[in-house]
Scaffold this motif. Structure first.
Motif, PDB file in Angstrom:
ATOM      1  N   LEU A 119       7.812  49.900 -69.995  1.00 23.08           N
ATOM      2  CA  LEU A 119       7.785  50.028 -71.454  1.00 23.08           C
ATOM      3  C   LEU A 119       8.137  48.695 -72.122  1.00 23.08           C
ATOM      4  N   SER A 120       9.100  47.972 -71.548  1.00 18.92           N
ATOM      5  CA  SER A 120       9.466  46.663 -72.092  1.00 18.92           C
ATOM      6  C   SER A 120       8.306  45.685 -71.996  1.00 18.92           C
ATOM      7  N   VAL A 121       7.610  45.694 -70.853  1.00 20.32           N
ATOM      8  CA  VAL A 121       6.451  44.815 -70.667  1.00 20.32           C
ATOM      9  C   VAL A 121       5.348  45.170 -71.660  1.00 20.32           C
ATOM     10  N   MET A 122       5.105  46.461 -71.824  1.00 21.10           N
ATOM     11  CA  MET A 122       4.041  46.900 -72.735  1.00 21.10           C
ATOM     12  C   MET A 122       4.347  46.499 -74.175  1.00 21.10           C
ATOM     13  N   ARG A 123       5.612  46.594 -74.570  1.00 27.11           N
ATOM     14  CA  ARG A 123       5.991  46.179 -75.923  1.00 27.11           C
ATOM     15  C   ARG A 123       5.840  44.669 -76.100  1.00 27.11           C
ATOM     16  N   GLU A 124       6.167  43.937 -75.031  1.00 26.60           N
ATOM     17  CA  GLU A 124       6.133  42.480 -75.106  1.00 26.60           C
ATOM     18  C   GLU A 124       4.735  41.943 -75.354  1.00 26.60           C
ATOM     19  N   ILE A 125       3.717  42.583 -74.781  1.00 32.28           N
ATOM     20  CA  ILE A 125       2.340  42.078 -74.938  1.00 32.28           C
ATOM     21  C   ILE A 125       1.462  43.097 -75.670  1.00 32.28           C
ATOM     22  N   GLU A 126       2.097  43.876 -76.544  1.00 34.63           N
ATOM     23  CA  GLU A 126       1.352  44.908 -77.280  1.00 34.63           C
ATOM     24  C   GLU A 126       0.261  44.308 -78.154  1.00 34.63           C
ATOM     25  N   ASP A 127       0.482  43.088 -78.670  1.00 33.10           N
ATOM     26  CA  ASP A 127      -0.520  42.464 -79.529  1.00 33.10           C
ATOM     27  C   ASP A 127      -1.781  42.085 -78.770  1.00 33.10           C
ATOM     28  N   CYS A 128      -1.733  42.156 -77.419  1.00 35.61           N
ATOM     29  CA  CYS A 128      -2.918  41.842 -76.598  1.00 35.61           C
ATOM     30  C   CYS A 128      -3.571  43.104 -76.045  1.00 35.61           C
ATOM     31  N   LYS A 129      -3.272  44.238 -76.648  1.00 37.82           N
ATOM     32  CA  LYS A 129      -3.696  45.517 -76.067  1.00 37.82           C
ATOM     33  C   LYS A 129      -5.204  45.674 -75.982  1.00 37.82           C
ATOM     34  N   GLU A 130      -5.928  44.954 -76.820  1.00 41.20           N
ATOM     35  CA  GLU A 130      -7.394  45.068 -76.819  1.00 41.20           C
ATOM     36  C   GLU A 130      -8.044  44.212 -75.745  1.00 41.20           C
ATOM     37  N   MET A 131      -7.236  43.407 -75.050  1.00 41.23           N
ATOM     38  CA  MET A 131      -7.816  42.565 -74.019  1.00 41.23           C
ATOM     39  C   MET A 131      -8.314  43.403 -72.842  1.00 41.23           C
ATOM     40  N   GLU A 132      -9.295  42.887 -72.139  1.00 40.81           N
ATOM     41  CA  GLU A 132      -9.825  43.579 -70.966  1.00 40.81           C
ATOM     42  C   GLU A 132      -8.758  43.649 -69.870  1.00 40.81           C
ATOM     43  N   ASP A 133      -8.652  44.818 -69.216  1.00 40.69           N
ATOM     44  CA  ASP A 133      -7.696  45.029 -68.118  1.00 40.69           C
ATOM     45  C   ASP A 133      -6.244  44.830 -68.562  1.00 40.69           C
ATOM     46  N   TRP A 134      -5.946  45.245 -69.807  1.00 38.46           N
ATOM     47  CA  TRP A 134      -4.576  45.105 -70.324  1.00 38.46           C
ATOM     48  C   TRP A 134      -3.580  45.846 -69.442  1.00 38.46           C
ATOM     49  N   SER A 135      -3.934  47.066 -69.005  1.00 42.35           N
ATOM     50  CA  SER A 135      -3.021  47.861 -68.175  1.00 42.35           C
ATOM     51  C   SER A 135      -2.763  47.191 -66.830  1.00 42.35           C
ATOM     52  N   SER A 136      -3.814  46.607 -66.257  1.00 38.58           N
ATOM     53  CA  SER A 136      -3.633  45.888 -64.992  1.00 38.58           C
ATOM     54  C   SER A 136      -2.725  44.684 -65.178  1.00 38.58           C
TER      55      SER A 136
END
Length: 405
Positions: free
Chosen positions: A289-306
């Protein structure tokens, strides 16, 4: 070989036992089942008396005339390269680290002792040395039965391609210390002094939140806080002196800070099992969750979850895919033991009995069910479980339960 067993395999992991520190346990007078219930499940700290380590080869051989046997240590390990921290140099919220050979470190230590520990010199502390992994055939110590259910080192020793473990030797002169922290993966730890004495400040879970700065960061040195320095009762903690030969058990998620009061050599393990696996899982979820919050502004990037999983592995030391591999490795060994009667040997000494294997599988099943739910909620299930392997393992575990009724 000796069996270790739990009398009741349906034992609850929810404990309401008091977290009062037990300052001394006679290893000859407490059973494995009692330690399992009263300390592992209760997540309660204690010190085990010195007879637990009296027959260890390292305690007999590495110490001579009340001091480290520098000559023998050089002969055995002189060319080994080891990690060393300078306790006088802060690096973010840790200590500045480098590498040295054992020969160079022991020469430093002998010179430092001879000069009566000068305060204007580097204060070097050999930490996290994988001595056992580097010398697997050398007889160094025997893991007590209380710590035999060690999934973390069982996994890393079995997955030899990972080339890692969580079994360490620490060597430090008087005055060396470790800053305020909780252990990796929210693991348990045990630490045995084979020489010297340590001072521990240990904080029950939640108490560390009183020691955060305005940015939410934890103290580097808790003695910088006047409440701790003056033993103010507004923060609960235990101030413990660990003598030579004693083993301290540090529960899962308890923050602590440690000082060497004398020249000290210790054996340390970090470990996880069915009693604290939920803490490890919660720590992993929170870190993601901390990692996801840290790069949330890049969520539209390809393979964001990876990319989040790559960052999780880098920051936490394990991601969701490896966590599943870890659980499945332990589960398969327990299944083989129950179905095919394959002995599951721990540290070349201890064998898990039927009830212990069943307990472990029940705890794994609980975590895996939550793992599936969490992965689906985060829309990463297909990324982590491409072939429904988690569901298949859950079905396999359920079949084992039915066959063991």
């Amino acid at each position: 070989m000796s069996n270790i067993e739990i009398v009741d395999s349906n034992i609850s992991t929810n404990s309401e036992k008091s977290c009062v520190f037990d300052s001394s346990i006679n290893i000859d007078e407490i059973s494995y089942n009692d330690f399992f219930s009263n300390y592992l499940i209760a997540n309660k700290p204690c010190i085990i008396q010195s007879n637990a380590t009296k027959n260890w080869p390292c305690k007999k051989d590495w110490i001579q005339n009340g001091a480290p046997n520098f000559t023998l240590l050089k002969q055995l390990f002189g060319d080994c390269t080891v990690p060393v921290a300078d306790c006088n140099k802060r690096f973010y919220n840790s200590q500045d680290k480098d590498e040295m050979t054992i020969n160079d470190y022991l020469n430093y230590w002998m010179d430092f002792r001879a000069q009566n520990y000068p305060t204007d010199s580097p204060l070097l502390y050999l930490k996290d040395w994988h001595c056992k992994k580097e010398h697997p055939k050398m007889s160094i110590y025997q893991v007590p039965k209380y710590f035999a259910s060690d999934w973390l080192n069982e996994y890393y020793s079995g997955r030899t391609n990972l080339n890692d473990d969580y079994m360490f030797v620490y060597i430090g002169p008087k005055g060396s210390w470790t800053p305020f922290h909780a252990d990796v993966f929210s693991s348990y730890s045990w630490s045995a002094n084979i020489h010297g004495r340590k001072r521990w400040l240990i904080f029950p879970p939640g108490e560390e939140n009183h020691l955060r700065d305005s940015f939410g960061k934890l103290n580097y040195d808790v003695l910088e806080d006047e409440r701790i320095k003056n033993d103010n009762k507004s923060v609960k903690f235990y101030d413990i002196i660990q003598e030579t030969g004693e083993i301290i058990f540090v529960p899962s998620g308890w923050h602590h800070q440690v000082w060497n009061l004398e020249d000290t050599i210790s054996i340390n393990h970090n470990w996880v099992n069915g009693c604290n696996i939920n803490n490890m899982w919660l720590a992993l979820k929170n870190e993601l969750l901390s990692v996801m919050r840290e790069i949330e502004d890049c969520k539209e990037m390809e393979d964001w979850s990876s990319h989040c999983q790559l960052m999780l592995k880098a920051s936490h030391g394990m991601n969701y895919a490896q966590f599943y591999d870890f659980l499945s490795f332990i589960a398969e060994k327990r299944i083989n033991s129950l179905v095919y009667k394959t002995p599951n040997l721990s540290f070349d000494t201890w064998i898990f009995g039927k009830n212990h294997n069943l307990f472990d599988l029940r705890q794994i099943k609980i975590i895996l069910e939550n793992f599936v739910e969490d992965a689906k909620d985060k829309s990463i299930y297909n990324l982590i479980c491409k072939n429904d392997e988690v569901e298949m393992l859950l079905n396999k575990i359920e079949l084992v339960f039915q066959s063991c009724k």
